[in-house]
Scaffold this active site. Sequence first.
Site, short mmCIF file in Angstrom:
data_model
loop_
_atom_site.label_atom_id
_atom_site.label_comp_id
_atom_site.label_asym_id
_atom_site.label_seq_id
_atom_site.Cartn_x
_atom_site.Cartn_y
_atom_site.Cartn_z
N HIS A 37 -17.81 4.75 3.66
CA HIS A 37 -16.57 4.10 3.20
C HIS A 37 -16.91 2.85 2.39
CE1 HIS A 37 -14.83 5.92 7.09
NE2 HIS A 37 -14.20 6.55 6.12
N GLN A 61 -2.32 15.94 8.86
CA GLN A 61 -3.45 16.69 8.32
C GLN A 61 -4.35 17.26 9.42
OE1 GLN A 61 -5.20 13.20 6.19
NE2 GLN A 61 -7.15 14.08 6.80
N SER A 185 -20.21 9.96 8.73
CA SER A 185 -18.86 10.41 9.02
C SER A 185 -18.35 9.65 10.24
CB SER A 185 -18.87 11.91 9.33
OG SER A 185 -17.69 12.28 10.01
P1 AMP Z 1 -12.04 9.45 5.85
O1 AMP Z 1 -11.85 8.13 6.51
O2 AMP Z 1 -12.99 10.34 6.56
O3 AMP Z 1 -10.72 10.10 5.50
O4 AMP Z 1 -12.75 9.13 4.46
C1 AMP Z 1 -12.19 8.23 3.54
C2 AMP Z 1 -12.91 8.38 2.22
O5 AMP Z 1 -14.29 8.09 2.40
C3 AMP Z 1 -12.83 9.82 1.66
O6 AMP Z 1 -12.68 9.76 0.26
C4 AMP Z 1 -14.17 10.38 2.05
O7 AMP Z 1 -14.60 11.43 1.21
C5 AMP Z 1 -15.06 9.17 1.90
N1 AMP Z 1 -16.29 9.34 2.69
C6 AMP Z 1 -16.37 9.71 3.99
N2 AMP Z 1 -17.67 9.82 4.37
C7 AMP Z 1 -18.41 9.50 3.27
C8 AMP Z 1 -19.81 9.43 3.01
N3 AMP Z 1 -20.71 9.73 3.94
N4 AMP Z 1 -20.21 9.08 1.77
C9 AMP Z 1 -19.30 8.79 0.81
N5 AMP Z 1 -17.96 8.84 0.99
C10 AMP Z 1 -17.52 9.19 2.20
#
Ligand code: AMP
Length: 282
Positions: A37, A61, A185
């Site tokens: 993030h 979702q 993640s």
């Molecule tokens: P999330 O909180 O999982 O919904 O992710 C929020 C944003 O961060 C989304 O655009 C994801 O694709 C991005 N994101 C999550 N994990 C990663 C990562 N390891 N590297 C780059 N971007 C990420």
Amino acid sequence: MKIFESKKELNIYLDDIRYKNMKIGFVPTMGCIHKGHLSLIKKTISENDIAVCSIFVNPVQFNNTDDFKKYPRTLDEDIAKLESANCDILFAPSEKEIYPEPPVEQYNLAGLDNVMEGKYRPGHFNGVVTVIKRLFDIIGQCNAYFGEKDYQQLVIINHIVKQLSLPVNIHSVETCREDDGLAMSSRNILLTIEERKAAPLLYQSLLYVKKNIRNKPPEKLKEDVKTKINSNPLFKLDYIEIAHKDNLLPANDKIINPDLYRVFIAAYLGNVRLIDNISLSD
Ligand code: AMP
């Protein structure tokens, strides 16, 4: 960092920014902020005058209520991380703020949601687009940053921005990985020590496909990965897929131009569902 829970108050604040013709960069997240993030936030700060991050665990979702309940929520730590990353604004609305009534939107995603995540998580992408459209409406004209980690989501958001002519420029950011290759993640903290040790097998499987894409047909490569993953009792594979980077259609025949394709994987490690993907281009 300014923190808003109310969309109305955020909007009034952003009106002033817009009036000053300042560039707004936006990073929507579900929180449990990690380095992946923060790489999006960093890029946003470097390319805009104001960086806005949102944290909202979007119930619509999740196709599985248990998954929604156990999704990690760490708002205090998130605020500290965003502050030290110099993020300007955090929007952290309640569920009622985003959905005063249960949402009823149905989006036409042109079949991009029929494969992979869309196939295994029915309704997931309609829920993603529902919240992203509402967030885009609140933030207004902006540059929005999304990770390639959720590549199918990135393609679908690009599609909906075009389809609805939204005043948003979408930017993609490469996946951040741990030293052993595991894609960062929010769900990784739910893994047991044993599962965490085994987790890099997902990325290794993607690398195996990439390495052999010119020598073996997609079906054989997918079969090899299935056999390898299923031989480890900690894993339950949902899919391994090789698909076109733009239309996400699965490749069946031998691939002539790997630059146009990506390989995608989704698997349960214990109770935790992880996804990853990489480009097949050199
Ligand atoms: P999330 O909180 O999982 O919904 O992710 C929020 C944003 O961060 C989304 O655009 C994801 O694709 C991005 N994101 C999550 N994990 C990663 C990562 N390891 N590297 C780059 N971007 C990420």
